[in-house]
Structure formats: C-alpha cells, structure tokens
Design a protein around this motif. Structure first.
Motif, PDB file in Angstrom:
ATOM      1  N   ARG A 156       0.828  -1.207   0.000  1.00  0.00           N
ATOM      2  CA  ARG A 156       0.000   0.000   0.000  1.00  0.00           C
ATOM      3  C   ARG A 156       0.860   1.254   0.000  1.00  0.00           C
ATOM      4  O   ARG A 156       1.833   1.358   0.713  1.00  0.00           O
ATOM      5  CB  ARG A 156      -0.908   0.022   1.226  1.00  0.00           C
ATOM      6  CG  ARG A 156      -2.029  -0.990   1.207  1.00  0.00           C
ATOM      7  CD  ARG A 156      -2.826  -0.887   2.496  1.00  0.00           C
ATOM      8  NE  ARG A 156      -1.968  -1.096   3.655  1.00  0.00           N
ATOM      9  CZ  ARG A 156      -2.170  -0.504   4.836  1.00  0.00           C
ATOM     10  NH1 ARG A 156      -3.186   0.318   5.014  1.00  0.00           N
ATOM     11  NH2 ARG A 156      -1.344  -0.744   5.836  1.00  0.00           N
ATOM     12  N   ASP A 190      -3.707  -0.650 -19.732  1.00  0.00           N
ATOM     13  CA  ASP A 190      -4.771  -1.063 -18.810  1.00  0.00           C
ATOM     14  C   ASP A 190      -4.439  -2.394 -18.144  1.00  0.00           C
ATOM     15  O   ASP A 190      -4.664  -2.581 -16.939  1.00  0.00           O
ATOM     16  CB  ASP A 190      -6.100  -1.184 -19.551  1.00  0.00           C
ATOM     17  CG  ASP A 190      -6.641   0.160 -20.016  1.00  0.00           C
ATOM     18  OD1 ASP A 190      -6.190   1.192 -19.487  1.00  0.00           O
ATOM     19  OD2 ASP A 190      -7.492   0.178 -20.920  1.00  0.00           O
ATOM     20  N   ASN A 221      -1.702  -1.941 -15.361  1.00  0.00           N
ATOM     21  CA  ASN A 221      -2.094  -1.147 -14.200  1.00  0.00           C
ATOM     22  C   ASN A 221      -2.867  -1.958 -13.169  1.00  0.00           C
ATOM     23  O   ASN A 221      -2.933  -1.568 -11.997  1.00  0.00           O
ATOM     24  CB  ASN A 221      -2.936   0.054 -14.637  1.00  0.00           C
ATOM     25  CG  ASN A 221      -2.081   1.266 -14.956  1.00  0.00           C
ATOM     26  OD1 ASN A 221      -1.192   1.640 -14.195  1.00  0.00           O
ATOM     27  ND2 ASN A 221      -2.344   1.888 -16.090  1.00  0.00           N
ATOM     28  N   LYS A 222      -3.439  -3.067 -13.587  1.00  0.00           N
ATOM     29  CA  LYS A 222      -4.260  -3.857 -12.664  1.00  0.00           C
ATOM     30  C   LYS A 222      -3.446  -4.452 -11.516  1.00  0.00           C
ATOM     31  O   LYS A 222      -3.979  -4.722 -10.442  1.00  0.00           O
ATOM     32  CB  LYS A 222      -5.014  -4.939 -13.430  1.00  0.00           C
ATOM     33  CG  LYS A 222      -6.110  -4.374 -14.327  1.00  0.00           C
ATOM     34  CD  LYS A 222      -6.842  -5.463 -15.094  1.00  0.00           C
ATOM     35  CE  LYS A 222      -8.020  -4.898 -15.874  1.00  0.00           C
ATOM     36  NZ  LYS A 222      -7.633  -3.963 -16.947  1.00  0.00           N
ATOM     37  N   THR A 273      -3.623  -1.663  -8.883  1.00  0.00           N
ATOM     38  CA  THR A 273      -4.920  -1.316  -8.301  1.00  0.00           C
ATOM     39  C   THR A 273      -5.493  -2.421  -7.427  1.00  0.00           C
ATOM     40  O   THR A 273      -6.426  -2.170  -6.661  1.00  0.00           O
ATOM     41  CB  THR A 273      -5.932  -0.944  -9.404  1.00  0.00           C
ATOM     42  OG1 THR A 273      -6.045  -2.009 -10.340  1.00  0.00           O
ATOM     43  CG2 THR A 273      -5.479   0.303 -10.149  1.00  0.00           C
ATOM     44  N   PRO A 293      -1.109   3.587  -5.267  1.00  0.00           N
ATOM     45  CA  PRO A 293      -1.532   4.716  -6.094  1.00  0.00           C
ATOM     46  C   PRO A 293      -0.839   4.661  -7.449  1.00  0.00           C
ATOM     47  O   PRO A 293       0.333   4.295  -7.551  1.00  0.00           O
ATOM     48  CB  PRO A 293      -1.064   5.942  -5.303  1.00  0.00           C
ATOM     49  CG  PRO A 293      -0.837   5.452  -3.914  1.00  0.00           C
ATOM     50  CD  PRO A 293      -0.433   4.019  -4.037  1.00  0.00           C
ATOM     51  N   VAL A 294      -1.565   5.033  -8.487  1.00  0.00           N
ATOM     52  CA  VAL A 294      -1.030   4.986  -9.848  1.00  0.00           C
ATOM     53  C   VAL A 294      -0.692   6.399 -10.310  1.00  0.00           C
ATOM     54  O   VAL A 294      -1.547   7.285 -10.315  1.00  0.00           O
ATOM     55  CB  VAL A 294      -2.045   4.344 -10.819  1.00  0.00           C
ATOM     56  CG1 VAL A 294      -1.499   4.342 -12.244  1.00  0.00           C
ATOM     57  CG2 VAL A 294      -2.379   2.924 -10.376  1.00  0.00           C
TER      58      VAL A 294
END
Length: 205
Positions: free
Chosen positions: A109, A129, A132-133, A136, A141-142
């Motif tokens: 985190r 996409d 990025n998973k 998430t 945080p992205v």
C-alpha cells in the motif's frame, strides 16, 4: 527515496530502454535513487498456484522473481515498462509480475506504481490497462502524466524521435516523484489508512 524500474523488453537497448532512460534522468535530477532491472530476456516461468510461497515466504521457483522481491519491498515506487505484443505485454513480464505480486506478502500500500508501454503503432492502451491492474489490486496509487504513458518506435532507436512520448514519460517521472514525496509526508503525519480484516467471498454455494 527509491524507484525500481522493470524493463520488460527482450532487447536491452531497445525503445523501451530509451523511454525508461528519460525517466531515470528526471529521478536523478529530483534526488530519487533509480534502479533499472532488465527482465524481458530472462527465463521466467508462470505461476502454477502451488501455494508454496504462503508457507516459505518466497516463490518455489528460484529465479529473477525472488531476486526482485527484496528490491520491490525496499522501493517507494515501481515502474513497469513493456513492449506491445498482440495488444498485450511481453509474456515474460506477465509471468514475472504474476509471481512477484502473488508470492510477496509485504505491504504494498502507498508504493507508487507507473506503467510505460512501447509499440510500433497500436495496442498501447490495452497493454497500459492490463499492467495497471497489478497496482490497483495492491493498494498502490497509480501515477499519471499529460497523456497515456506510451512511446512509439519499431526499429531500435526510433523512440528517440517520439518527442511527445518522451515528454510524457518525463512528466510521469516528475508526477511520480511528487506523489512519492507527498505520501512520505502523509505517512509521517497521518500514518497509513486503516485496513479491515479481509472478507473473501465467492458465489459457489
């Protein structure tokens, strides 16, 4: 402050490397330590869901994944860069990330994540996409930029001609640095968000 950058291209000095190089310059200027690890040419097999990592604290396969784990734990941010293959990331990179995220139990985190994708023409958004998973699902945080983080070029060196793409990844590095530093200050003052006990739920009765 430390950032780990994973080069998922099989080519050590290809267009993906050019994109990451732009970020490394910004990190250096901002006083952030950056380490690039080239994994796209490694022999990394996929996860077999054996569960050994839950008992042993590391993946059962002793390869680059277990070498990356302590680097990832120590880092404040993770950049993952990949060429686009059939509108997807390099399969070696996917195998690495599947095992790296699943086999490590440390708290991810508030580590800042960022994706960079490189293609001749199409498939960048789908790959962006897809990658990025990993962030998430891990409370990471992205970092974002002025555009989707894509750089174009086919033959080695052509990415250096993509002025907008390289500007985009430089902006990404600056934004990522700001997030990392801001989160560090937030941790000092407020700590990390409360975590509820996990309630795993599925729908097989």
């Amino acid at each position: 402050m430390k950032v780990l950058l994973l080069n998922g291209s099989p080519r050590a000095n290809g267009n993906t490397s050019i994109a990451l190089g732009e970020m490394v310059k910004i990190f250096a200027a901002e006083g952030v330590e950056a380490e690039v690890v080239h994994i796209g040419n490694k022999d990394i097999r996929g996860c077999i869901a054996c569960g050994s990592c839950k008992k042993n604290g590391k993946c059962v396969f002793s390869d680059a994944v277990n070498e990356l784990a302590p680097k990832f734990e120590e880092a404040d941010g993770l950049v993952v860069a990949s060429p686009v293959y059939y509108a997807s990331a390099n399969a070696t990179l996917i195998a690495c990330l599947d095992r790296l995220f699943f086999s490590t139990s440390f708290d991810k985190r508030m580590k800042v994540g960022a994706i960079v994708v490189v293609a001749r023409r199409g498939g960048c958004s789908a790959t962006f996409d897809e990658l990025n998973k990993y962030f998430t699902i891990s409370g990471m945080p992205v970092a974002s930029s002025q555009y989707w983080n894509s750089v174009h070029g086919r033959e080695p060196g052509q990415a250096s001609q993509d002025a907008e793409g390289l500007q985009t990844v430089r902006a990404l590095a600056r934004n990522m640095t700001f997030l990392i530093k801001s989160i560090a200050l937030g941790k000092e003052k407020y700590g990390l968000p409360e975590v509820e006990p996990w309630q795993p739920t599925h729908f097989i009765r």
